[in-house]
Write a protein that holds these residues in place. Sequence first.
Motif, PDB file in Angstrom:
ATOM      1  N   GLU A 384       0.821  -1.213   0.000  1.00 36.28           N
ATOM      2  CA  GLU A 384       0.000   0.000   0.000  1.00 36.28           C
ATOM      3  C   GLU A 384       0.851   1.258   0.000  1.00 36.28           C
ATOM      4  OE1 GLU A 384      -3.617   0.167   2.381  1.00 36.28           O
ATOM      5  OE2 GLU A 384      -3.173  -1.874   3.062  1.00 36.28           O
ATOM      6  N   CYS A 385       2.144   1.122   0.224  1.00 32.99           N
ATOM      7  CA  CYS A 385       3.083   2.244   0.168  1.00 32.99           C
ATOM      8  C   CYS A 385       3.959   2.023  -1.054  1.00 32.99           C
ATOM      9  CB  CYS A 385       3.906   2.308   1.447  1.00 32.99           C
ATOM     10  SG  CYS A 385       2.940   2.565   2.950  1.00 32.99           S
ATOM     11  N   ASP A 386       3.496   2.496  -2.200  1.00 36.37           N
ATOM     12  CA  ASP A 386       4.090   2.103  -3.472  1.00 36.37           C
ATOM     13  C   ASP A 386       4.820   3.242  -4.185  1.00 36.37           C
ATOM     14  OD1 ASP A 386       1.783   3.523  -3.915  1.00 36.37           O
ATOM     15  OD2 ASP A 386       0.986   2.197  -5.463  1.00 36.37           O
ATOM     16  N   LEU A 387       5.382   4.173  -3.406  1.00 40.29           N
ATOM     17  CA  LEU A 387       6.179   5.236  -3.996  1.00 40.29           C
ATOM     18  C   LEU A 387       7.667   4.893  -3.875  1.00 40.29           C
ATOM     19  CD1 LEU A 387       4.195   8.331  -2.653  1.00 40.29           C
ATOM     20  CD2 LEU A 387       3.906   7.110  -4.829  1.00 40.29           C
ATOM     21  N   ASP A 388       8.514   5.804  -4.337  1.00 40.39           N
ATOM     22  CA  ASP A 388       9.965   5.601  -4.299  1.00 40.39           C
ATOM     23  C   ASP A 388      10.496   6.126  -2.971  1.00 40.39           C
ATOM     24  OD1 ASP A 388      12.681   5.541  -4.594  1.00 40.39           O
ATOM     25  OD2 ASP A 388      12.762   6.971  -6.261  1.00 40.39           O
ATOM     26  N   TYR A 389      10.695   5.223  -1.991  1.00 36.65           N
ATOM     27  CA  TYR A 389      11.084   5.631  -0.639  1.00 36.65           C
ATOM     28  C   TYR A 389      12.597   5.567  -0.392  1.00 36.65           C
ATOM     29  CZ  TYR A 389       6.074   5.100   0.026  1.00 36.65           C
ATOM     30  OH  TYR A 389       4.717   5.205  -0.103  1.00 36.65           O
ATOM     31  N   VAL A 390      13.408   5.519  -1.438  1.00 39.13           N
ATOM     32  CA  VAL A 390      14.873   5.575  -1.349  1.00 39.13           C
ATOM     33  C   VAL A 390      15.392   4.581  -0.306  1.00 39.13           C
ATOM     34  CG1 VAL A 390      16.865   7.131  -1.311  1.00 39.13           C
ATOM     35  CG2 VAL A 390      14.603   8.051  -1.826  1.00 39.13           C
ATOM     36  N   PRO A 391      15.203   3.306  -0.512  1.00 38.51           N
ATOM     37  CA  PRO A 391      15.578   2.322   0.498  1.00 38.51           C
ATOM     38  C   PRO A 391      17.087   2.202   0.706  1.00 38.51           C
ATOM     39  CG  PRO A 391      14.916   1.229  -1.522  1.00 38.51           C
ATOM     40  CD  PRO A 391      14.608   2.679  -1.709  1.00 38.51           C
ATOM     41  N   LEU A 392      17.506   2.245   1.950  1.00 33.38           N
ATOM     42  CA  LEU A 392      18.817   1.813   2.437  1.00 33.38           C
ATOM     43  C   LEU A 392      19.998   2.711   2.079  1.00 33.38           C
ATOM     44  CD1 LEU A 392      18.449  -2.007   1.716  1.00 33.38           C
ATOM     45  CD2 LEU A 392      17.810  -0.744   3.779  1.00 33.38           C
ATOM     46  N   THR A 393      20.035   3.266   0.875  1.00 30.13           N
ATOM     47  CA  THR A 393      21.230   3.956   0.399  1.00 30.13           C
ATOM     48  C   THR A 393      20.897   5.364  -0.093  1.00 30.13           C
ATOM     49  OG1 THR A 393      22.134   1.830  -0.325  1.00 30.13           O
ATOM     50  CG2 THR A 393      23.188   3.822  -1.179  1.00 30.13           C
ATOM     51  N   ALA A 394      21.717   6.336   0.320  1.00 31.74           N
ATOM     52  CA  ALA A 394      21.532   7.719  -0.146  1.00 31.74           C
ATOM     53  C   ALA A 394      21.691   7.778  -1.662  1.00 31.74           C
ATOM     54  CB  ALA A 394      22.542   8.634   0.534  1.00 31.74           C
ATOM     55  N   ARG A 395      21.081   8.799  -2.249  1.00 31.37           N
ATOM     56  CA  ARG A 395      21.042   8.882  -3.710  1.00 31.37           C
ATOM     57  C   ARG A 395      21.470  10.272  -4.176  1.00 31.37           C
ATOM     58  NH1 ARG A 395      15.284   7.587  -5.992  1.00 31.37           N
ATOM     59  NH2 ARG A 395      15.806   5.617  -4.963  1.00 31.37           N
ATOM     60  N   ASP A 396      22.424  10.311  -5.105  1.00 35.00           N
ATOM     61  CA  ASP A 396      22.797  11.578  -5.730  1.00 35.00           C
ATOM     62  C   ASP A 396      21.674  12.012  -6.660  1.00 35.00           C
ATOM     63  OD1 ASP A 396      25.282  11.598  -4.479  1.00 35.00           O
ATOM     64  OD2 ASP A 396      26.252  10.508  -6.118  1.00 35.00           O
ATOM     65  N   GLN A 397      21.222  13.231  -6.488  1.00 33.90           N
ATOM     66  CA  GLN A 397      20.131  13.732  -7.328  1.00 33.90           C
ATOM     67  C   GLN A 397      20.083  15.253  -7.253  1.00 33.90           C
ATOM     68  OE1 GLN A 397      16.417  11.682  -7.478  1.00 33.90           O
ATOM     69  NE2 GLN A 397      15.212  13.579  -7.456  1.00 33.90           N
ATOM     70  N   LEU A 398      19.776  15.887  -8.370  1.00 35.74           N
ATOM     71  CA  LEU A 398      19.574  17.334  -8.381  1.00 35.74           C
ATOM     72  C   LEU A 398      18.370  17.669  -7.505  1.00 35.74           C
ATOM     73  CD1 LEU A 398      20.585  19.993  -9.717  1.00 35.74           C
ATOM     74  CD2 LEU A 398      18.760  19.675 -11.401  1.00 35.74           C
ATOM     75  N   VAL A 399      18.568  18.526  -6.500  1.00 33.56           N
ATOM     76  CA  VAL A 399      17.490  18.888  -5.571  1.00 33.56           C
ATOM     77  C   VAL A 399      17.422  20.405  -5.481  1.00 33.56           C
ATOM     78  CG1 VAL A 399      16.556  18.645  -3.250  1.00 33.56           C
ATOM     79  CG2 VAL A 399      17.878  16.768  -4.249  1.00 33.56           C
ATOM     80  N   ASP A 400      16.416  20.980  -6.123  1.00 37.04           N
ATOM     81  CA  ASP A 400      16.220  22.424  -6.080  1.00 37.04           C
ATOM     82  C   ASP A 400      14.989  22.833  -5.280  1.00 37.04           C
ATOM     83  OD1 ASP A 400      18.468  23.049  -7.577  1.00 37.04           O
ATOM     84  OD2 ASP A 400      17.404  22.890  -9.487  1.00 37.04           O
ATOM     85  N   ALA A 401      14.110  21.887  -5.011  1.00 36.73           N
ATOM     86  CA  ALA A 401      12.914  22.183  -4.223  1.00 36.73           C
ATOM     87  C   ALA A 401      12.537  20.947  -3.421  1.00 36.73           C
ATOM     88  CB  ALA A 401      11.755  22.594  -5.128  1.00 36.73           C
ATOM     89  N   VAL A 402      12.250  21.144  -2.136  1.00 36.55           N
ATOM     90  CA  VAL A 402      11.924  20.048  -1.227  1.00 36.55           C
ATOM     91  C   VAL A 402      10.615  20.336  -0.517  1.00 36.55           C
ATOM     92  CG1 VAL A 402      12.661  18.713   0.789  1.00 36.55           C
ATOM     93  CG2 VAL A 402      14.368  19.563  -0.826  1.00 36.55           C
ATOM     94  N   LEU A 403       9.815  19.314  -0.389  1.00 31.93           N
ATOM     95  CA  LEU A 403       8.606  19.364   0.419  1.00 31.93           C
ATOM     96  C   LEU A 403       8.854  18.550   1.683  1.00 31.93           C
ATOM     97  CD1 LEU A 403       5.501  19.797   0.881  1.00 31.93           C
ATOM     98  CD2 LEU A 403       5.169  17.681  -0.422  1.00 31.93           C
ATOM     99  N   SER A 404       8.672  19.167   2.859  1.00 34.81           N
ATOM    100  CA  SER A 404       8.811  18.467   4.131  1.00 34.81           C
ATOM    101  C   SER A 404       7.481  18.536   4.867  1.00 34.81           C
ATOM    102  CB  SER A 404       9.917  19.105   4.986  1.00 34.81           C
ATOM    103  OG  SER A 404      10.151  18.341   6.153  1.00 34.81           O
ATOM    104  N   VAL A 405       6.996  17.395   5.340  1.00 33.73           N
ATOM    105  CA  VAL A 405       5.661  17.350   5.939  1.00 33.73           C
ATOM    106  C   VAL A 405       5.716  16.730   7.333  1.00 33.73           C
ATOM    107  CG1 VAL A 405       4.522  17.181   3.691  1.00 33.73           C
ATOM    108  CG2 VAL A 405       5.107  15.090   4.951  1.00 33.73           C
ATOM    109  N   GLY A 406       4.677  17.034   8.124  1.00 33.56           N
ATOM    110  CA  GLY A 406       4.574  16.465   9.456  1.00 33.56           C
ATOM    111  C   GLY A 406       3.135  16.215   9.824  1.00 33.56           C
ATOM    112  N   SER A 407       2.944  15.252  10.711  1.00 34.90           N
ATOM    113  CA  SER A 407       1.615  14.886  11.184  1.00 34.90           C
ATOM    114  C   SER A 407       1.688  14.726  12.695  1.00 34.90           C
ATOM    115  CB  SER A 407       1.170  13.573  10.524  1.00 34.90           C
ATOM    116  OG  SER A 407      -0.097  13.176  10.972  1.00 34.90           O
ATOM    117  N   GLY A 408       0.725  15.325  13.417  1.00 40.10           N
ATOM    118  CA  GLY A 408       0.809  15.291  14.867  1.00 40.10           C
ATOM    119  C   GLY A 408      -0.486  14.913  15.542  1.00 40.10           C
ATOM    120  N   PHE A 409      -0.371  14.317  16.736  1.00 39.65           N
ATOM    121  CA  PHE A 409      -1.549  14.016  17.537  1.00 39.65           C
ATOM    122  C   PHE A 409      -2.369  15.291  17.733  1.00 39.65           C
ATOM    123  CE2 PHE A 409       0.203  10.103  20.044  1.00 39.65           C
ATOM    124  CZ  PHE A 409       0.172   9.376  18.872  1.00 39.65           C
TER     125      PHE A 409
END
Length: 426
Positions: A384-409
């Motif tokens: 049910e979690c079928d996206l690219d979750y970058v398993p185990l190893t860091a990845r070189d990639q061009l990163v110009d924009a990042v989305l960071s999210v949080g969920s709280g009680f």
Amino acid sequence: MSRPDDRRVVITGIGVTAPGAIGTKNFWQLLTDGRTATRRISFFDPSPFRSQIAAEVDFDAELAGLTPQEIRRTDRAAQFAIVTAREAVEDSGLDLGALDPARTGVTIGSAVGATTGLDQEYRTVSDGGRLDVVDGTYAVPHLYNFLVPSSFATEVAWAVGAEGPSTVVSTGCTSGLDAVGYAAEVIRDGLADVMVAGATDAPISPITVACFDAIKATTARNDDPEHASRPFDASRNGFVLGEGCAVFVLERLDHARARGAHVYAEVAGYATRSNAFHMTGLRPDGREMAEAIRVALDEARLDADRVDYVNAHGSGTKQNDRHETAAFKASLGEHAYRTPVSSIKSMVGHSLGAIGSIEIAASALAMEHHVVPPTANLHTPDPECDLDYVPLTARDQLVDAVLSVGSGFGGFQSAVVLARPERSVR
């Protein structure tokens, strides 16, 4: 059309105190190595508890440069904040003495305040819980500071000489995101030129462990602490409690450029929503998080397909991981399947209110180095979690924009968008 430079807010300094890594450089090395800092709890005997593991910070207040008086009057979380704020200011290159102190402010997030200090003091004044009527003469002189989380902002303001807007944000596990988002809005509103903002928590105590045990939110994988935090993995069974702090120097873009400051990222968008649904439960469709993401992207004037990396909440509970996977699909559309997503909680645990700021630090450093940190311990993805979750190893990639999210009680859902200031806008 973009905002004028005096309405744009950028990160020019980063400080991090995290499990397994004190200091920003060490923190980034831990993440890119994919190392985990989760272990059996050492602060107290955890054997009576269901979950006996945590991500602890190897922190010595005296070695970190705090004075005996600072140590005496402050809780562990406040000590984290002071030390980490000083690192952020030093990293920014700001000459605090040259700033107008009335135009410099502080915003500190915390979910549970001085939990460690209060726990220690209760055990002292109650003689280990044996006294029904406690003896207050045994308490530390500054016990009041432990009772009011506002003391965190006070301590940081004193440490950096800030006399402008000063506040504490406490919105559960989104506190770290919300503190940074709020600080950016203070600058955009013209109330400050510089804000020292971030979040801190030191919740690893018997009372906290017992509370999460009661609702079975934390993992009971006590026989394998290093691999117990498994966001998005089919075998995950709860999060690992952590502690830590991250603090940033935020300032107006024109202010930063005028002094030739190094800019890590622009805080381009921020939004928060509440699901008004359940104290701990989440709707499976992720609608509220998706709405926060949409509004944050709109504020950033960034199309969904311009997001290069998503730093997930990724707590390692089944309902949360599925909830935010649905939210990413709803907000990013087909681009969600092309976008790397990872959870650093797999390595540094879940430090409650602090983790949002720690994740913003990871996001800004991902942009700085064009490297996406991995999700550790992810061997068998949940179907049910079928996206690219970058398993185990860091990845070189061009990163110009990042989305960071949080969920709280309590139903809090927050999103922050970081982007390079020179990016093109809609």
